[in-house]
Design a protein around this motif. Structure first.
Motif, PDB file in Angstrom:
ATOM      1  N   HIS A   7      -6.510  -0.199  -3.759  1.00 10.31           N
ATOM      2  CA  HIS A   7      -7.770  -0.511  -3.104  1.00 10.31           C
ATOM      3  C   HIS A   7      -7.792  -1.955  -2.604  1.00 10.31           C
ATOM      4  O   HIS A   7      -8.199  -2.224  -1.468  1.00 10.31           O
ATOM      5  N   ASP A   8      -7.324  -2.896  -3.439  1.00  8.51           N
ATOM      6  CA  ASP A   8      -7.271  -4.308  -3.056  1.00  8.51           C
ATOM      7  C   ASP A   8      -6.344  -4.520  -1.854  1.00  8.51           C
ATOM      8  O   ASP A   8      -6.651  -5.288  -0.941  1.00  8.51           O
ATOM      9  N   SER A   9      -5.206  -3.824  -1.892  1.00  9.90           N
ATOM     10  CA  SER A   9      -4.249  -3.921  -0.789  1.00  9.90           C
ATOM     11  C   SER A   9      -4.863  -3.412   0.511  1.00  9.90           C
ATOM     12  O   SER A   9      -4.722  -4.029   1.570  1.00  9.90           O
ATOM     13  N   SER A  51       0.822  -1.201   0.000  1.00  7.30           N
ATOM     14  CA  SER A  51       0.000   0.000   0.000  1.00  7.30           C
ATOM     15  C   SER A  51       0.865   1.264   0.000  1.00  7.30           C
ATOM     16  O   SER A  51       0.605   2.217  -0.742  1.00  7.30           O
ATOM     17  N   VAL A  52       1.917   1.247   0.826  1.00  6.51           N
ATOM     18  CA  VAL A  52       2.831   2.406   0.907  1.00  6.51           C
ATOM     19  C   VAL A  52       3.560   2.591  -0.419  1.00  6.51           C
ATOM     20  O   VAL A  52       3.677   3.726  -0.930  1.00  6.51           O
ATOM     21  N   SER A  53       4.041   1.484  -1.017  1.00 11.34           N
ATOM     22  CA  SER A  53       4.785   1.563  -2.284  1.00 11.34           C
ATOM     23  C   SER A  53       3.907   2.086  -3.419  1.00 11.34           C
ATOM     24  O   SER A  53       4.323   2.949  -4.199  1.00 11.34           O
ATOM     25  N   LEU A  54       2.683   1.551  -3.496  1.00 11.80           N
ATOM     26  CA  LEU A  54       1.768   1.975  -4.561  1.00 11.80           C
ATOM     27  C   LEU A  54       1.384   3.446  -4.428  1.00 11.80           C
ATOM     28  O   LEU A  54       1.346   4.186  -5.426  1.00 11.80           O
ATOM     29  N   SER A  55       1.097   3.878  -3.196  1.00 15.09           N
ATOM     30  CA  SER A  55       0.735   5.291  -2.989  1.00 15.09           C
ATOM     31  C   SER A  55       1.920   6.209  -3.283  1.00 15.09           C
ATOM     32  O   SER A  55       1.742   7.324  -3.798  1.00 15.09           O
TER      33      SER A  55
END
Length: 367
Positions: A187-189, A160-164
């Protein structure tokens, strides 16, 4: 004695109560018809021997043994032998006193006193051993609990942190479609994080006794259908059909939140481990005085080495879904806890490559 020796001793305990009641009845009938004191002593001796024989035998059929358990049981064996010897002696040499002044009864009283004293010490040591075992189990469960938090929560949180971070730093370079794809992954994460936290919270509340058990009369058919509707969107993503089968409308006294949690977790797992275009069947039926709910999928199945670990906190389960979905195994632990609270059973039947059947039972009480 039974409660300390064997965990599932309810049936044996009921049998002990029945034996006790029978001999009390026989003793009272003997008194009513003015049986001699010697006859009453013999009836009492046979009755006491029968009552304590069952837990003594139970111990030797049990796999788990310990020094203090053996010590405690040996005291009872000694007590049983004393009772048999005294009963035989009274039969051969009748007397009209409960306890006579002869040498045998004096020795019997001394031995009985010593055995009682030793038995009390053994009992206290056995209680301490059981308490130590429970404390050790709680500490192991706590360590495993924190291990799950540190390992399984780190993965989805890291994603989540990496994607954001990627989205924040390079949003101007991405097309609308790419931004949408990253947002869906994010969202899935986040959904995985939320589900894990929800299970962690529920499981910890069960362990600390903070979840109240509130059984109410409910139509199980409607409750199952409601949870199927909640899982339909995830199933549609993999084009999985969910079928519900029940020949009767079945009502039972259950805790709605707990049963819904069980159904959601089992259905979620079935979807996770079923390939695209697969099928899941949910069956509700009465069997004797129980309700059985089964969730069958035609997915990848559960390996034998994982089956025995599925419902244990200390059994780490590492198996990804058909689309690399991750899981902590906490959902099944929660299912087992909630089924146990309802005094039911839960188990799995599976064959690699042919799918799995998760079943659980609930007692069907009069409603």
């Amino acid at each position: 004695m039974l409660s300390l020796i064997k965990t599932h001793a309810k049936k044996h305990y009921q049998l002990q109560i029945a034996i006790t009641a029978v001999f009390i009845l026989i003793f009272n009938i003997g008194t009513l018809f003015e049986a001699t004191m010697n006859t009453r002593v013999i009836i009492g001796g046979i009755g006491i021997f029968a009552i304590y024989l069952l837990p003594t035998i139970t111990y030797f059929t049990e796999k788990e043994k310990s020094f203090f358990k053996t010590f405690y049981v040996l005291c009872y064996i000694g007590f049983e032998i004393l009772i048999v010897i005294r009963t035989i002696y009274r039969y051969l040499y009748p007397q009209n006193l409960i306890i006579s002044n002869d040498l045998f009864d004096s020795l019997y009283s001394i031995c009985l006193f010593l055995l009682t004293l030793i038995g009390i010490v053994g009992f206290l040591l056995l209680v301490k051993e059981n308490q130590d075992h429970k404390i050790k189990k709680l500490l192991n469960d706590k360590n495993q609990f924190f291990s799950i938090i540190s390992h399984d929560l780190r993965g989805p949180l890291g994603s989540s942190v990496s994607l954001s971070e990627i989205l924040l730093e390079n949003i101007e370079q991405y097309s609308r479609e790419e931004i949408k794809e990253i947002s869906e992954m994010l969202h899935d994460s986040n959904k995985n994080i939320y589900k894990l936290l929800e299970n962690l919270l529920d499981w910890s509340r069960v362990q600390t006794g903070m979840i109240a058990f509130n059984p109410k009369k409910l139509l199980l058919n409607a409750l199952i259908q409601e949870n199927i509707e909640l899982g339909k969107n995830v199933a549609l993503h993999k084009n999985i059909r969910i079928l519900f089968e029940s020949a009767d409308l079945i009502e039972a006294e259950v805790d709605q939140n707990m049963i819904s949690t069980i159904l959601r977790n089992l259905l979620s797992n079935a979807i996770k481990f079923t390939d695209k275009n697969g099928e899941i069947k949910i069956k509700l039926q009465k069997i004797n005085h129980q309700v059985e709910i089964s969730i069958t999928d035609n997915g990848i199945g559960v390996p034998e080495n994982i089956k025995e670990k599925l419902f244990k906190i200390n059994g780490k389960v590492l198996q990804k879904g058909t689309e690399n979905e991750l899981g902590s195994g906490l959902g099944l632990l929660l299912c087992k806890e909630f089924v146990n609270i309802h005094e039911g059973e839960i188990w799995v039947e599976s064959e690699i490559g042919k799918g799995s059947v998760f079943k659980f039972t609930l007692p069907l009480k009069a409603v």
